[in-house]
Write a protein that holds these residues in place. Sequence first.
Motif, PDB file in Angstrom:
ATOM      1  N   ALA A 163      78.693  15.176 -53.974  1.00  9.02           N
ATOM      2  CA  ALA A 163      77.451  15.619 -54.348  1.00  9.02           C
ATOM      3  C   ALA A 163      76.941  16.459 -53.342  1.00  9.02           C
ATOM      4  O   ALA A 163      76.309  17.777 -53.317  1.00  9.02           O
ATOM      5  N   SER A 164      76.957  15.908 -51.900  1.00 11.47           N
ATOM      6  CA  SER A 164      76.641  16.827 -50.756  1.00 11.47           C
ATOM      7  C   SER A 164      77.344  18.164 -50.686  1.00 11.47           C
ATOM      8  O   SER A 164      76.926  19.017 -50.240  1.00 11.47           O
ATOM      9  N   PHE A 165      78.562  17.894 -51.094  1.00 13.07           N
ATOM     10  CA  PHE A 165      79.466  19.345 -51.044  1.00 13.07           C
ATOM     11  C   PHE A 165      78.851  20.098 -51.893  1.00 13.07           C
ATOM     12  O   PHE A 165      78.747  21.290 -51.392  1.00 13.07           O
ATOM     13  N   ARG A 166      78.537  19.882 -53.096  1.00 13.80           N
ATOM     14  CA  ARG A 166      78.217  20.749 -54.104  1.00 13.80           C
ATOM     15  C   ARG A 166      76.745  21.354 -53.705  1.00 13.80           C
ATOM     16  O   ARG A 166      76.560  22.597 -54.076  1.00 13.80           O
ATOM     17  N   THR A 167      76.074  20.694 -53.346  1.00 13.28           N
ATOM     18  CA  THR A 167      74.687  21.167 -52.928  1.00 13.28           C
ATOM     19  C   THR A 167      74.499  22.065 -51.799  1.00 13.28           C
ATOM     20  O   THR A 167      74.133  23.140 -51.724  1.00 13.28           O
ATOM     21  N   GLY A 168      75.344  21.586 -50.813  1.00 11.51           N
ATOM     22  CA  GLY A 168      75.588  22.730 -49.450  1.00 11.51           C
ATOM     23  C   GLY A 168      76.196  23.934 -49.988  1.00 11.51           C
ATOM     24  O   GLY A 168      75.438  25.020 -49.584  1.00 11.51           O
ATOM     25  N   LEU A 169      77.173  23.738 -50.735  1.00 11.13           N
ATOM     26  CA  LEU A 169      77.794  24.920 -51.467  1.00 11.13           C
ATOM     27  C   LEU A 169      76.975  25.904 -52.106  1.00 11.13           C
ATOM     28  O   LEU A 169      76.992  27.141 -51.940  1.00 11.13           O
TER      29      LEU A 169
END
Lengths: 175, 175
Positions: A163-169
């Motif tokens: 989830a944190s990966f997708r938001t940062g992306l």
Amino acid sequence: MALTTETVADAAMRILADFGLGDLTMRRLARDLGVQPSALYWHVADKQSLLVLLAGRMAAQADDLARRTPDQDRLTSTIDAIAAYRDVLLRYRESADIVLLAYAHSGRSVLPAVLTDLDEVVRGSVIPFVLGSIAIQQNRHLVADDHAPPSRTPGGPDEHAEASFRTGLTRLLTP
Amino acid sequence: MALTTETVADAAMRILADFGLGDLTMRRLARDLGVQPSALYWHVADKQSLLVLLAGRMAAQADDLARRTPDQDRLTSTIDAIAAYRDVLLRYRESADIVLLAYAHSGRSVLPAVLTDLDEVVRGSVIPFVLGSIAIQQNRHLVADDHAPPSRTPGGPDEHAEASFRTGLTRLLTP
DNA sequence: ACCTGAACACCGTTCAAGT
DNA sequence: ACCTGAACACCGTTCAAGT
């Protein structure tokens, strides 16, 4: 049957997936292939270039996945393709460290098309973010338990990582 | 004079700055200190924990720099402090790889306060971005020429790297 | 408390020589 | 063309023994 560069790379991928970079030695690789260590050097120049080969294979796997996915919104299809690349890398232990090295050594040719096709300025932050995120997650697994399969239990820290990966992306990709 | 954990770490930092991770071996370290390799193991548990020690030193250096800097705007002072951490890391070859490992092994204690004090959700993308960016730049230097000092000529690719670093950082830090 | 000496179990790579 | 055998120059780490 004679060895080829491909069979060497295949065996290396298997060691990497099952045991990790610490076990991926030229000697161990030769043993698995039933051959002397020196035999490998007929098919690959050295260990470095073998790692570059492996990075290229992971990129190719991600490219394949991306092709089989229906076209959607420009942004979400980019995000999904990068997430697919992440999934591929997560199958091979310490793969992000390998790609980090291979990328420095051989440039964008070791990366999947989603990343290389990005606009230059956003590429400059997306690539570090992607590889950095995966490297951290993999190293965490590495230290958590040295020899368990990186299984993904629902609701665990891995889902938070995704989830944190997708938001940062998304943050880096939307203007 | 007797060896201490500090003198061992000092010598290790010097090797890292001048020659890189490839030359930072326990045996080479012992030689530089005029002692047998086994002597080191009285002062550090193993090589891993020595690397964790080094990562902590770099974080401490960055914290010191941040303290000596006047308070400005909340955002710009954060960005400046992270940029200062980046400058510290760039003094030691392959330091980002080391911090990546140490961070997985020992958590946030090896990072400077600017990073650990961030809000959790932005921290989750900023830390990967910072370490990923620096790792890529350092590995590029590593392969460009294996044994030259990483000098920064104005207008070169390093300045582009710094600019791209700041823009990506700003993107991740502004809501 | 702090260090030496010697050993153990490994590495990546090269290269003559075999087939 | 492809591989073996043997060697070279290394690693990290342990541990009895010295001082």
